[in-house]
Design a protein around this motif. Structure first.
Motif, PDB file in Angstrom:
ATOM      1  N   ILE A  13       0.876  -1.163   0.000  1.00  0.00           N
ATOM      2  CA  ILE A  13       0.000   0.000   0.000  1.00  0.00           C
ATOM      3  C   ILE A  13       0.919   1.219   0.000  1.00  0.00           C
ATOM      4  CG2 ILE A  13      -1.750   1.308   1.255  1.00  0.00           C
ATOM      5  CD1 ILE A  13      -1.329  -2.467   1.701  1.00  0.00           C
ATOM      6  N   ASN A  14       0.985   1.892  -1.148  1.00  0.00           N
ATOM      7  CA  ASN A  14       1.956   2.965  -1.361  1.00  0.00           C
ATOM      8  C   ASN A  14       1.344   4.332  -1.050  1.00  0.00           C
ATOM      9  OD1 ASN A  14       4.421   4.064  -2.141  1.00  0.00           O
ATOM     10  ND2 ASN A  14       3.780   4.283  -4.267  1.00  0.00           N
ATOM     11  N   LYS A  15       2.200   5.349  -0.988  1.00  0.00           N
ATOM     12  CA  LYS A  15       1.806   6.747  -0.808  1.00  0.00           C
ATOM     13  C   LYS A  15       1.079   6.996   0.509  1.00  0.00           C
ATOM     14  CE  LYS A  15       1.648   7.646  -5.756  1.00  0.00           C
ATOM     15  NZ  LYS A  15       0.926   8.239  -6.901  1.00  0.00           N
ATOM     16  N   ILE A  16       1.500   6.286   1.559  1.00  0.00           N
ATOM     17  CA  ILE A  16       0.842   6.489   2.846  1.00  0.00           C
ATOM     18  C   ILE A  16       1.131   7.870   3.417  1.00  0.00           C
ATOM     19  CG2 ILE A  16       0.863   4.018   3.363  1.00  0.00           C
ATOM     20  CD1 ILE A  16       3.187   4.590   5.314  1.00  0.00           C
ATOM     21  N   ASP A  17       2.141   8.554   2.859  1.00  0.00           N
ATOM     22  CA  ASP A  17       2.442   9.919   3.304  1.00  0.00           C
ATOM     23  C   ASP A  17       1.332  10.888   2.911  1.00  0.00           C
ATOM     24  OD1 ASP A  17       3.672   9.024   0.781  1.00  0.00           O
ATOM     25  OD2 ASP A  17       4.124  11.145   0.478  1.00  0.00           O
ATOM     26  N   LEU A  18       0.441  10.475   2.002  1.00  0.00           N
ATOM     27  CA  LEU A  18      -0.672  11.331   1.586  1.00  0.00           C
ATOM     28  C   LEU A  18      -1.925  11.095   2.419  1.00  0.00           C
ATOM     29  CD1 LEU A  18      -0.340  11.024  -2.309  1.00  0.00           C
ATOM     30  CD2 LEU A  18       0.683  12.721  -0.782  1.00  0.00           C
ATOM     31  N   LEU A  19      -1.846  10.159   3.380  1.00  0.00           N
ATOM     32  CA  LEU A  19      -3.006   9.798   4.182  1.00  0.00           C
ATOM     33  C   LEU A  19      -2.906  10.356   5.596  1.00  0.00           C
ATOM     34  CD1 LEU A  19      -3.260   6.012   3.206  1.00  0.00           C
ATOM     35  CD2 LEU A  19      -4.536   7.923   2.214  1.00  0.00           C
ATOM     36  N   GLY A 105       2.052  20.783 -17.325  1.00  0.00           N
ATOM     37  CA  GLY A 105       1.309  20.405 -16.124  1.00  0.00           C
ATOM     38  C   GLY A 105      -0.171  20.692 -16.270  1.00  0.00           C
ATOM     39  N   ASP A 106      -0.497  21.863 -16.815  1.00  0.00           N
ATOM     40  CA  ASP A 106      -1.910  22.196 -17.038  1.00  0.00           C
ATOM     41  C   ASP A 106      -2.550  21.225 -18.023  1.00  0.00           C
ATOM     42  OD1 ASP A 106      -1.771  24.313 -15.308  1.00  0.00           O
ATOM     43  OD2 ASP A 106      -1.589  25.856 -16.855  1.00  0.00           O
ATOM     44  N   LEU A 107      -1.807  20.883 -19.065  1.00  0.00           N
ATOM     45  CA  LEU A 107      -2.317  19.966 -20.084  1.00  0.00           C
ATOM     46  C   LEU A 107      -2.685  18.619 -19.461  1.00  0.00           C
ATOM     47  CD1 LEU A 107      -2.490  19.864 -23.353  1.00  0.00           C
ATOM     48  CD2 LEU A 107      -0.457  18.441 -23.132  1.00  0.00           C
ATOM     49  N   ILE A 108      -1.773  18.074 -18.676  1.00  0.00           N
ATOM     50  CA  ILE A 108      -1.983  16.766 -18.058  1.00  0.00           C
ATOM     51  C   ILE A 108      -3.175  16.804 -17.097  1.00  0.00           C
ATOM     52  CG2 ILE A 108      -0.968  15.153 -16.396  1.00  0.00           C
ATOM     53  CD1 ILE A 108       1.751  15.769 -17.787  1.00  0.00           C
ATOM     54  N   ASN A 109      -3.212  17.813 -16.240  1.00  0.00           N
ATOM     55  CA  ASN A 109      -4.314  17.911 -15.273  1.00  0.00           C
ATOM     56  C   ASN A 109      -5.648  18.185 -15.956  1.00  0.00           C
ATOM     57  OD1 ASN A 109      -2.946  17.391 -12.809  1.00  0.00           O
ATOM     58  ND2 ASN A 109      -2.055  19.446 -12.871  1.00  0.00           N
ATOM     59  N   ASN A 110      -5.612  18.903 -17.081  1.00  0.00           N
ATOM     60  CA  ASN A 110      -6.846  19.148 -17.821  1.00  0.00           C
ATOM     61  C   ASN A 110      -7.363  17.869 -18.495  1.00  0.00           C
ATOM     62  OD1 ASN A 110      -6.840  21.804 -17.057  1.00  0.00           O
ATOM     63  ND2 ASN A 110      -5.979  22.580 -18.973  1.00  0.00           N
ATOM     64  N   PHE A 111      -6.438  17.033 -18.991  1.00  0.00           N
ATOM     65  CA  PHE A 111      -6.849  15.734 -19.512  1.00  0.00           C
ATOM     66  C   PHE A 111      -7.597  14.954 -18.432  1.00  0.00           C
ATOM     67  CE2 PHE A 111      -3.255  15.690 -22.806  1.00  0.00           C
ATOM     68  CZ  PHE A 111      -4.130  15.925 -23.845  1.00  0.00           C
ATOM     69  N   TYR A 112      -6.981  14.891 -17.269  1.00  0.00           N
ATOM     70  CA  TYR A 112      -7.568  14.122 -16.168  1.00  0.00           C
ATOM     71  C   TYR A 112      -8.930  14.684 -15.770  1.00  0.00           C
ATOM     72  CZ  TYR A 112      -7.949  11.875 -11.591  1.00  0.00           C
ATOM     73  OH  TYR A 112      -8.381  11.152 -10.506  1.00  0.00           O
ATOM     74  N   VAL A 115     -11.647  13.831 -18.463  1.00  0.00           N
ATOM     75  CA  VAL A 115     -12.064  12.435 -18.388  1.00  0.00           C
ATOM     76  C   VAL A 115     -13.038  12.239 -17.230  1.00  0.00           C
ATOM     77  CG1 VAL A 115     -11.280  10.076 -17.908  1.00  0.00           C
ATOM     78  CG2 VAL A 115     -10.027  11.501 -19.528  1.00  0.00           C
ATOM     79  N   ASN A 116     -12.726  12.854 -16.081  1.00  0.00           N
ATOM     80  CA  ASN A 116     -13.617  12.745 -14.928  1.00  0.00           C
ATOM     81  C   ASN A 116     -14.933  13.478 -15.156  1.00  0.00           C
ATOM     82  OD1 ASN A 116     -12.279  11.139 -12.898  1.00  0.00           O
ATOM     83  ND2 ASN A 116     -10.748  12.750 -12.771  1.00  0.00           N
ATOM     84  N   THR A 138      -4.717   6.450 -12.094  1.00  0.00           N
ATOM     85  CA  THR A 138      -5.276   5.106 -12.238  1.00  0.00           C
ATOM     86  C   THR A 138      -6.731   5.032 -11.806  1.00  0.00           C
ATOM     87  OG1 THR A 138      -4.386   4.533 -10.053  1.00  0.00           O
ATOM     88  CG2 THR A 138      -3.036   3.981 -11.976  1.00  0.00           C
ATOM     89  N   GLY A 139      -7.352   6.167 -11.561  1.00  0.00           N
ATOM     90  CA  GLY A 139      -8.757   6.184 -11.178  1.00  0.00           C
ATOM     91  C   GLY A 139      -9.189   7.597 -10.882  1.00  0.00           C
ATOM     92  N   SER A 140     -10.461   7.776 -10.639  1.00  0.00           N
ATOM     93  CA  SER A 140     -10.971   9.100 -10.298  1.00  0.00           C
ATOM     94  C   SER A 140     -10.671   9.404  -8.832  1.00  0.00           C
ATOM     95  CB  SER A 140     -12.484   9.154 -10.547  1.00  0.00           C
ATOM     96  OG  SER A 140     -13.146   8.184  -9.758  1.00  0.00           O
ATOM     97  N   GLY A 141     -10.751  10.670  -8.474  1.00  0.00           N
ATOM     98  CA  GLY A 141     -10.551  11.053  -7.089  1.00  0.00           C
ATOM     99  C   GLY A 141      -9.121  11.338  -6.694  1.00  0.00           C
ATOM    100  N   GLN A 142      -8.184  11.239  -7.625  1.00  0.00           N
ATOM    101  CA  GLN A 142      -6.795  11.555  -7.303  1.00  0.00           C
ATOM    102  C   GLN A 142      -6.583  13.070  -7.363  1.00  0.00           C
ATOM    103  OE1 GLN A 142      -5.204   7.787  -9.856  1.00  0.00           O
ATOM    104  NE2 GLN A 142      -3.611   9.186  -9.155  1.00  0.00           N
ATOM    105  N   PRO A 143      -5.637  13.585  -6.570  1.00  0.00           N
ATOM    106  CA  PRO A 143      -5.341  15.020  -6.631  1.00  0.00           C
ATOM    107  C   PRO A 143      -4.638  15.373  -7.934  1.00  0.00           C
ATOM    108  CG  PRO A 143      -3.759  13.909  -5.213  1.00  0.00           C
ATOM    109  CD  PRO A 143      -4.805  12.883  -5.578  1.00  0.00           C
TER     110      PRO A 143
END
Length: 209
Positions: A13-19, A105-112, A115-116, A138-143
């Motif tokens: 279970i990765n990225k536990i620093d974000l929890l 960065g804007d391009l990538i976040n705008n793609f995401y 899609v959502n 890898t899914g919706s709800g990511q920052p």
């Protein structure tokens, strides 16, 4: 996805620093309930001690003694594959103000975001900036992706997406995001080697039963 977890002997279970502590405690409870017989590692991949534990665990792990045969319904798997549209492409961003990294960065976040907004289920969205910075969803709800900004007049972005929709809609989504960013930023975005397709129902030549 759940079959992969069922098959695994070690689950990270990765990225536990974000929890928060409460979120991490809840996740530990769920994982222990569902996968009590497996090795569970909770990891911050920026922590050398966590990485060391992961590598040592892999070195000491006897995978041969833990393999199990899973009951996999190929029809469900194949039907899921057939519903995914694939998109591959290369974009080059040219900025007269040396803000091409910011635009990437804007391009990538705008793609995401797009899609959502369309409620398209995500297989994965993967981006590679200048062959060195990797961004993935890898899914919706990511920052939104956080990218280290520095001056650059030209940036290359490779895109690999698997999304549950029709290829034409995915191609149009990309075109809309590119057009919107060009208008907003004043940068020039060149699209190369764009490919949108749907492989369809996979029918392998050989299968083990």
């Amino acid at each position: 996805y759940f079959k992969q977890l069922e098959e695994a002997g070690i689950i990270i279970i990765n990225k536990i620093d974000l929890l928060s502590e409460i979120q991490l405690s809840q996740i530990k409870g769920i994982m222990q309930e569902k996968y009590a017989g497996k090795i569970l590692l909770y990891q911050n991949s920026f922590d050398k001690d966590h990485i060391g534990l992961w590598l040592n665990t892999l070195n000491d792990y006897d995978s041969a003694g833990s393999l199990q045969s899973l009951a996999i319904d190929y029809e469900i798997y194949a039907a899921g594959e057939a519903r995914l549209a694939w998109f591959d492409g290369e974009l080059e961003i040219y900025s007269a103000n040396n803000t091409a990294i910011h635009e990437a960065g804007d391009l990538i976040n705008n793609f995401y975001k797009k899609v959502n907004d369309h409620h398209y289920p995500i297989g994965h969205l993967k981006f590679l900036i200048n062959s060195c910075t990797k961004i993935s969803f890898t899914g919706s709800g990511q920052p939104p992706a956080a990218i280290q900004i520095h001056q650059a007049g030209v940036v290359k972005v490779l895109i690999n997406m698997r999304v549950q929709t029709e290829p034409a809609r995915l191609r149009q989504l990309v075109a809309d995001v590119v057009n919107d960013l060009e208008i907003l930023s004043g940068s020039k975005i060149v699209t190369n080697n764009l490919s949108a397709f749907q492989p369809g129902y996979p029918r392998p030549t050989h299968r083990f039963s």
